[in-house]
Write a protein that holds these residues in place. Structure first.
Motif, PDB file in Angstrom:
ATOM      1  N   ASP A 252     -82.929  29.083 -68.826  1.00 13.79           N
ATOM      2  CA  ASP A 252     -81.927  29.528 -67.874  1.00 13.79           C
ATOM      3  C   ASP A 252     -81.446  27.391 -67.728  1.00 13.79           C
ATOM      4  OD1 ASP A 252     -82.473  31.792 -67.197  1.00 13.79           O
ATOM      5  OD2 ASP A 252     -84.143  31.403 -66.232  1.00 13.79           O
ATOM      6  N   TYR A 253     -81.138  26.554 -68.355  1.00 16.50           N
ATOM      7  CA  TYR A 253     -81.590  24.807 -68.373  1.00 16.50           C
ATOM      8  C   TYR A 253     -80.808  24.902 -69.211  1.00 16.50           C
ATOM      9  CZ  TYR A 253     -84.378  25.210 -63.764  1.00 16.50           C
ATOM     10  OH  TYR A 253     -84.858  25.193 -62.880  1.00 16.50           O
ATOM     11  N   VAL A 254     -79.119  24.410 -69.480  1.00 16.46           N
ATOM     12  CA  VAL A 254     -77.913  23.408 -69.954  1.00 16.46           C
ATOM     13  C   VAL A 254     -78.031  22.197 -69.694  1.00 16.46           C
ATOM     14  CG1 VAL A 254     -76.210  24.354 -71.541  1.00 16.46           C
ATOM     15  CG2 VAL A 254     -77.385  26.190 -70.640  1.00 16.46           C
ATOM     16  N   TRP A 255     -78.250  21.259 -70.190  1.00 12.32           N
ATOM     17  CA  TRP A 255     -77.965  19.544 -70.189  1.00 12.32           C
ATOM     18  C   TRP A 255     -76.092  19.786 -70.715  1.00 12.32           C
ATOM     19  CZ3 TRP A 255     -80.619  16.436 -67.159  1.00 12.32           C
ATOM     20  CH2 TRP A 255     -81.274  16.364 -66.362  1.00 12.32           C
TER      21      TRP A 255
ATOM     22  N   VAL B 184     -63.071   0.308 -69.774  1.00  7.85           N
ATOM     23  CA  VAL B 184     -63.192   2.358 -68.590  1.00  7.85           C
ATOM     24  C   VAL B 184     -63.971   2.969 -69.351  1.00  7.85           C
ATOM     25  CG1 VAL B 184     -61.767   3.566 -67.609  1.00  7.85           C
ATOM     26  CG2 VAL B 184     -61.192   1.112 -67.704  1.00  7.85           C
ATOM     27  N   PHE B 185     -65.286   3.147 -68.940  1.00  5.62           N
ATOM     28  CA  PHE B 185     -65.781   4.459 -69.823  1.00  5.62           C
ATOM     29  C   PHE B 185     -66.914   4.188 -69.331  1.00  5.62           C
ATOM     30  CE2 PHE B 185     -66.796   0.680 -71.836  1.00  5.62           C
ATOM     31  CZ  PHE B 185     -67.932   0.992 -71.651  1.00  5.62           C
ATOM     32  N   ALA B 186     -67.747   5.996 -69.741  1.00  8.59           N
ATOM     33  CA  ALA B 186     -69.041   5.675 -68.841  1.00  8.59           C
ATOM     34  C   ALA B 186     -69.417   7.321 -69.386  1.00  8.59           C
ATOM     35  CB  ALA B 186     -68.453   6.606 -67.352  1.00  8.59           C
ATOM     36  N   VAL B 187     -71.064   7.259 -69.200  1.00 10.99           N
ATOM     37  CA  VAL B 187     -71.843   8.251 -69.683  1.00 10.99           C
ATOM     38  C   VAL B 187     -71.768   9.156 -68.474  1.00 10.99           C
ATOM     39  CG1 VAL B 187     -73.910   9.204 -70.174  1.00 10.99           C
ATOM     40  CG2 VAL B 187     -73.274   6.345 -71.148  1.00 10.99           C
ATOM     41  N   SER B 188     -72.075  10.638 -68.984  1.00  8.24           N
ATOM     42  CA  SER B 188     -72.261  11.853 -68.016  1.00  8.24           C
ATOM     43  C   SER B 188     -72.838  12.656 -68.691  1.00  8.24           C
ATOM     44  CB  SER B 188     -70.773  12.671 -68.356  1.00  8.24           C
ATOM     45  OG  SER B 188     -69.976  13.339 -67.233  1.00  8.24           O
ATOM     46  N   ILE B 189     -73.821  12.895 -66.977  1.00 10.56           N
ATOM     47  CA  ILE B 189     -74.979  13.545 -67.837  1.00 10.56           C
ATOM     48  C   ILE B 189     -74.762  14.601 -66.065  1.00 10.56           C
ATOM     49  CG2 ILE B 189     -77.033  14.298 -67.920  1.00 10.56           C
ATOM     50  CD1 ILE B 189     -77.381  11.022 -69.158  1.00 10.56           C
ATOM     51  N   ALA B 190     -74.926  15.650 -66.995  1.00 12.41           N
ATOM     52  CA  ALA B 190     -74.940  17.465 -66.001  1.00 12.41           C
ATOM     53  C   ALA B 190     -76.305  18.184 -66.222  1.00 12.41           C
ATOM     54  CB  ALA B 190     -73.887  18.081 -65.952  1.00 12.41           C
ATOM     55  N   LEU B 191     -76.547  18.685 -65.162  1.00 13.43           N
ATOM     56  CA  LEU B 191     -77.333  20.095 -66.109  1.00 13.43           C
ATOM     57  C   LEU B 191     -77.080  21.104 -64.721  1.00 13.43           C
ATOM     58  CD1 LEU B 191     -80.264  20.861 -66.595  1.00 13.43           C
ATOM     59  CD2 LEU B 191     -81.499  20.144 -64.232  1.00 13.43           C
ATOM     60  N   GLU B 192     -77.043  22.629 -65.786  1.00  5.79           N
ATOM     61  CA  GLU B 192     -76.783  23.450 -65.853  1.00  5.79           C
ATOM     62  C   GLU B 192     -77.736  25.006 -65.302  1.00  5.79           C
ATOM     63  OE1 GLU B 192     -72.627  25.866 -66.931  1.00  5.79           O
ATOM     64  OE2 GLU B 192     -74.440  26.923 -68.161  1.00  5.79           O
ATOM     65  N   TYR B 193     -77.745  25.315 -64.141  1.00  9.23           N
ATOM     66  CA  TYR B 193     -79.268  26.053 -64.642  1.00  9.23           C
ATOM     67  C   TYR B 193     -77.782  27.313 -63.510  1.00  9.23           C
ATOM     68  CZ  TYR B 193     -83.143  29.116 -62.269  1.00  9.23           C
ATOM     69  OH  TYR B 193     -84.347  29.828 -61.997  1.00  9.23           O
ATOM     70  N   ARG B 194     -78.522  28.593 -64.791  1.00 10.20           N
ATOM     71  CA  ARG B 194     -77.925  29.854 -64.553  1.00 10.20           C
ATOM     72  C   ARG B 194     -76.482  30.031 -64.145  1.00 10.20           C
ATOM     73  NH1 ARG B 194     -82.840  33.367 -61.632  1.00 10.20           N
ATOM     74  NH2 ARG B 194     -84.408  32.923 -63.215  1.00 10.20           N
ATOM     75  N   GLY B 195     -75.572  28.957 -65.530  1.00 11.19           N
ATOM     76  CA  GLY B 195     -74.523  29.513 -64.426  1.00 11.19           C
ATOM     77  C   GLY B 195     -73.367  28.496 -63.699  1.00 11.19           C
TER      78      GLY B 195
END
Length: 254
Positions: free
Chosen positions: A73-76, A93-104
């Motif tokens: 159910d999880y997508v990084w 000007v730059f960055a690291v981006s990390i998100a977590l999706e749970y069931r959409g």
């Protein structure tokens, strides 16, 4: 899991910072779309860390594509270096981006700028922070007093309407900036540095974390027509909410 994402983003950012200004290997994914050895090193680190701590989670990363774990159910959603062209040219000007999706649904997001040591973080329903302090969108109500930001997709040379949008906002807003990192642009909307942002041609890893930051900071995110926004479909319009309708009018097809 937010603490895990924060620590992972910081360490990946340190990889980028150590190599900044010393890029020796640059390749092209398209005519003007770059990838450096720093992108790849940062992504390898992030993916290995996710697999070590959450081996059953799926991963969607810019350079590696999707790693689908059946039944997860999880997508990084990972951008190891948002602003690669800036990075390759020594523009900080730059960055690291990390998100977590749970069931959409995006449930947490982190954007880390290693050059300024600024860590933006948000968790669904818990607000947004910058280096641990709560942030809110701006209170600018008039588009003519707003500072906006945008970016252009790699096919901008064939998309005259995009230049039209840029021109129209220059004529109606107080100022418009184009810094080359959608993740940071959205983070800046969240903390009130920018009042609004628009762009199309983006990918989920460009916007997933930043969109949650804006929403949790009290802002509004939709497509150009005001429909609910999805990270998987362009375009994106993000604002403090107060100038959203005015921005939509500028972006409306004629």
């Amino acid at each position: 899991m937010l603490d895990f994402a924060v620590q992972t983003a910081r360490e990946a950012g340190h990889i980028l910072a150590e190599r900044f200004g010393r890029v020796t290997e640059v390749s092209h994914k398209g005519e003007i779309n770059l990838v450096t050895e720093a992108d790849l090193a940062s992504e390898r680190f992030i993916i290995e860390r996710i697999k070590s701590y959450y081996p059953r989670h799926a991963i969607l990363a810019e350079e590696s594509g999707a790693s689908v774990e059946r039944g997860s159910d999880y997508v990084w959603i990972v951008d190891p270096l948002d602003g690669t062209t800036n990075y390759a040219h020594g523009y900080p000007v730059f960055a690291v981006s990390i998100a977590l999706e749970y069931r959409g649904e995006i449930v947490l997001g982190v954007v880390y700028d290693p050059m300024r040591d600024e860590l933006f973080a948000a968790e669904r329903g818990a607000g947004a922070t910058l280096n641990g302090r709560r942030v809110r969108v701006s209170d600018v109500e008039d588009l003519s007093k707003a500072m906006l930001c945008t970016g252009f997709p790699y096919d901008v040379r064939e998309r005259g309407e995009l230049i039209g949008h840029f021109r129209n906002f220059i004529m109606t807003a107080q100022a418009v900036r184009r810094d080359g990192s959608a993740a940071l642009d959205l983070a800046y909307v969240a903390c009130g540095r920018f009042d609004g942002f628009w762009e199309e041609g983006l990918n989920p890893w460009d916007v997933a974390a930043g969109v949650l930051l804006v929403e949790e900071a009290g802002g509004r995110v939709t497509d150009y027509a005001g429909h609910p926004f999805s990270s998987y479909y362009a375009p994106v319009l993000a604002s403090n909410g107060l100038i959203h309708e005015a921005m939509m009018r500028v972006l409306a097809p004629t």
